[in-house]
Scaffold this motif. Structure first.
Motif, PDB file in Angstrom:
ATOM      1  N   THR A  88       0.833  -1.210   0.000  1.00 30.14           N
ATOM      2  CA  THR A  88       0.000   0.000   0.000  1.00 30.14           C
ATOM      3  C   THR A  88       0.863   1.254   0.000  1.00 30.14           C
ATOM      4  O   THR A  88       0.486   2.272  -0.585  1.00 30.14           O
ATOM      5  CB  THR A  88      -0.922   0.018   1.229  1.00 30.14           C
ATOM      6  OG1 THR A  88      -0.158  -0.240   2.408  1.00 30.14           O
ATOM      7  CG2 THR A  88      -2.021  -1.012   1.102  1.00 30.14           C
ATOM      8  N   TRP A 112       0.539   4.084  -2.729  1.00 31.69           N
ATOM      9  CA  TRP A 112       0.058   5.379  -2.247  1.00 31.69           C
ATOM     10  C   TRP A 112       1.038   6.492  -2.621  1.00 31.69           C
ATOM     11  O   TRP A 112       0.644   7.596  -2.979  1.00 31.69           O
ATOM     12  CB  TRP A 112      -0.161   5.326  -0.735  1.00 31.69           C
ATOM     13  CG  TRP A 112      -1.134   6.368  -0.225  1.00 31.69           C
ATOM     14  CD1 TRP A 112      -2.032   7.087  -0.965  1.00 31.69           C
ATOM     15  CD2 TRP A 112      -1.310   6.780   1.124  1.00 31.69           C
ATOM     16  NE1 TRP A 112      -2.759   7.929  -0.151  1.00 31.69           N
ATOM     17  CE2 TRP A 112      -2.339   7.763   1.136  1.00 31.69           C
ATOM     18  CE3 TRP A 112      -0.709   6.420   2.330  1.00 31.69           C
ATOM     19  CZ2 TRP A 112      -2.770   8.385   2.307  1.00 31.69           C
ATOM     20  CZ3 TRP A 112      -1.153   7.033   3.501  1.00 31.69           C
ATOM     21  CH2 TRP A 112      -2.160   8.003   3.485  1.00 31.69           C
ATOM     22  N   TYR A 161      -3.040   4.234   4.150  1.00 31.37           N
ATOM     23  CA  TYR A 161      -3.975   3.827   3.115  1.00 31.37           C
ATOM     24  C   TYR A 161      -4.916   2.762   3.686  1.00 31.37           C
ATOM     25  O   TYR A 161      -4.461   1.930   4.471  1.00 31.37           O
ATOM     26  CB  TYR A 161      -3.192   3.262   1.922  1.00 31.37           C
ATOM     27  CG  TYR A 161      -4.005   3.150   0.670  1.00 31.37           C
ATOM     28  CD1 TYR A 161      -4.122   4.212  -0.213  1.00 31.37           C
ATOM     29  CD2 TYR A 161      -4.679   1.973   0.379  1.00 31.37           C
ATOM     30  CE1 TYR A 161      -4.890   4.117  -1.361  1.00 31.37           C
ATOM     31  CE2 TYR A 161      -5.446   1.862  -0.761  1.00 31.37           C
ATOM     32  CZ  TYR A 161      -5.550   2.940  -1.628  1.00 31.37           C
ATOM     33  OH  TYR A 161      -6.318   2.834  -2.755  1.00 31.37           O
TER      34      TYR A 161
END
Length: 457
Positions: A32, A36, A179
């Protein structure tokens, strides 16, 4: 002189995503954090993403060789799920080689590796399926844990499942620091429950593996401190303790989810979806030890304007700004070492005096180069004072009979810290990002060596 128990663990803690680098190479798939940063690089301090961090992937031999120079006899870090199993199923042999060499190098230098499985780094392939919201994440994590035990169980004797599970729950689903950065109390509770069951199933896999060792979990817990003894403030304290402390400590150590927590969630329409076999699994798969991370106290008061059912934790308790606090201005965190004594007594009295250790304690400071002397060493006396104060209260708790077996500082070499990048530094060694990640010991490293050599101060 304050002396600690024989065979006390003196060390430091870190994580794979914050130190390794090589985040998109050597067979690793995205997490993530990788995605991100691609999607919203402006959220990250100075454009510092997860790609290189402190380059431990290339520099682990130098780092491990330096560990005895600051007195360390143990080190906690994590395995990257996305590196070991890039698609969740197939083993990345490059990762196996890296981690085996890394852990063996620690053993060769008389450093006990304490290895954690998850430190906020959700693989993107699983995030695309809903991440911890999806109940399939439970068995996916159990398979990952089983794989790690099979590949490294001959080298690693002390394991943990999660680091601070409350953080990825809160930051991802309530406060937008991780996230998917959404705000949904109901989803946060479901994510928390699936995380708990993933931990439980990982412990089950550990027991089934018959590995010679022990398994625990690393939690950021402490008793909440209420503004007053009024009925309203004490009710807020109870809610804070149930959500933030007892929610993971009770099931992982005692094998039960607190009845009052079940009632609190039900009363606020927050009850998660569960499976009929979960209660038995939780009861059968408790931990061997607990790691507790401590940085700042949690001070609470009755909410001033709450709604029911609660939409956010602030409808159940609010943060209280204690007027007499001592503050670390770089993080805005209160410095309150007395809490370590209270934690020690809590573990002694409420949790069967289970073995536990301080798995993180440290002080983040910005622009540390200001304190560099003519010899090139950073004079971080403030960090030494911080550790001394906390160790004094920890020692008091041990003297009172609490079963604490170690103290790990955050961190060993300056590391990347999520959205904050390298804004604040925590290490016993500095990392020069502009000069091939050069490591230089700080004054705190010299003091830590003396501390460990004397088993006290």
């Amino acid at each position: 002189m304050i002396k600690f128990p024989d065979n006390f663990l003196w060390g430091a803690a870190a994580s794979a995503p914050q130190t390794e680098g090589h985040s998109s190479s050597d067979g690793k798939s995205p997490t993530t954090w990788d995605e991100w940063f691609k999607l919203n690089p402006e959220k990250f301090n100075d454009g510092q993403g997860p790609q290189n961090t402190s380059n431990v992937y290339e520099m682990y031999k130098e780092d491990v060789a330096n560990m005895p120079k600051v007195g360390m006899n143990s080190y906690r870090t994590s395995i990257s799920w996305a590196r070991l199993l890039p698609d969740g199923k197939n083993l990345n042999e490059e990762a196996v080689s890296f981690y085996r060499y890394y852990f063996q190098t620690m053993l060769d230098n008389n450093i006990e590796p304490i290895i954690n499985l998850f430190h906020f780094d959700m693989p993107w392939w699983l995030m695309e399926k809903g991440g911890w919201e999806n109940c399939d994440s439970v068995e996916a994590f159990a398979f990952y844990a089983k794989t790690a035990f099979e590949q490294f169980g001959d080298l690693v004797k002390t394991w943990s499942t999660f680091n601070e599970p409350l953080v990825h729950i809160e930051c991802g689903y309530l406060y937008q620091f991780h996230y998917p950065a959404i705000v949904d109390f109901k989803k946060a509770v479901q994510v928390g429950y699936h995380t708990l069951m993933a931990h439980v199933c990982a412990v089950r896999e550990f027991r089934n593996s018959n590995i010679d060792g022990k398994i625990g979990i690393i939690l950021n817990v402490l008793p909440a401190y209420s503004r007053s003894d009024s009925e309203e403030d004490l009710k807020a304290k109870e809610a804070a303790d149930l959500l933030n402390t007892y929610s993971f400590l009770d099931p992982t150590v005692l094998g039960v989810i607190p009845t009052k927590l079940v009632e609190l969630l039900r009363d606020n329409n927050l009850t998660p979806d569960i499976q009929s076999t979960d209660k038995e699994l939780i009861a059968q798969n408790t931990v061997d030890y607990i790691g507790l991370n401590y940085y700042q106290p949690r001070r609470v008061k009755a909410p001033s304007n709450s709604q029911h059912p609660a939409k956010m934790p602030s409808d159940l308790y609010e943060s209280y700004d204690w007027p007499d606090k001592k503050i670390n201005p770089y993080r805005g965190w209160e410095i309150y070492p007395e809490a370590l004594y209270d934690v020690a007594i809590m573990m002694r009295d409420q949790y069967h005096n289970i073995p536990w250790f301080v798995s993180e304690n440290g002080m983040g400071v910005a622009d540390e180069q200001r304190f560099k002397g003519k010899d090139g060493m950073i004079d971080d006396q403030y960090r030494i004072d911080f550790m001394k104060e906390h160790l004094e209260y920890l020692h008091k708790g041990i003297e009172a009979g609490s079963n604490c077996f170690g103290y790990h500082v955050w961190t060993y070499v300056d590391c990347w810290s999520w959205l904050n990048g390298y804004r604040n530094r925590y290490g016993l060694f500095s990392v020069d990002l502009e000069n091939h990640y050069k490591r230089t010991m700080k004054k705190s490293g010299l003091w830590f060596k003396e501390l460990a050599d004397n088993n006290g101060f």
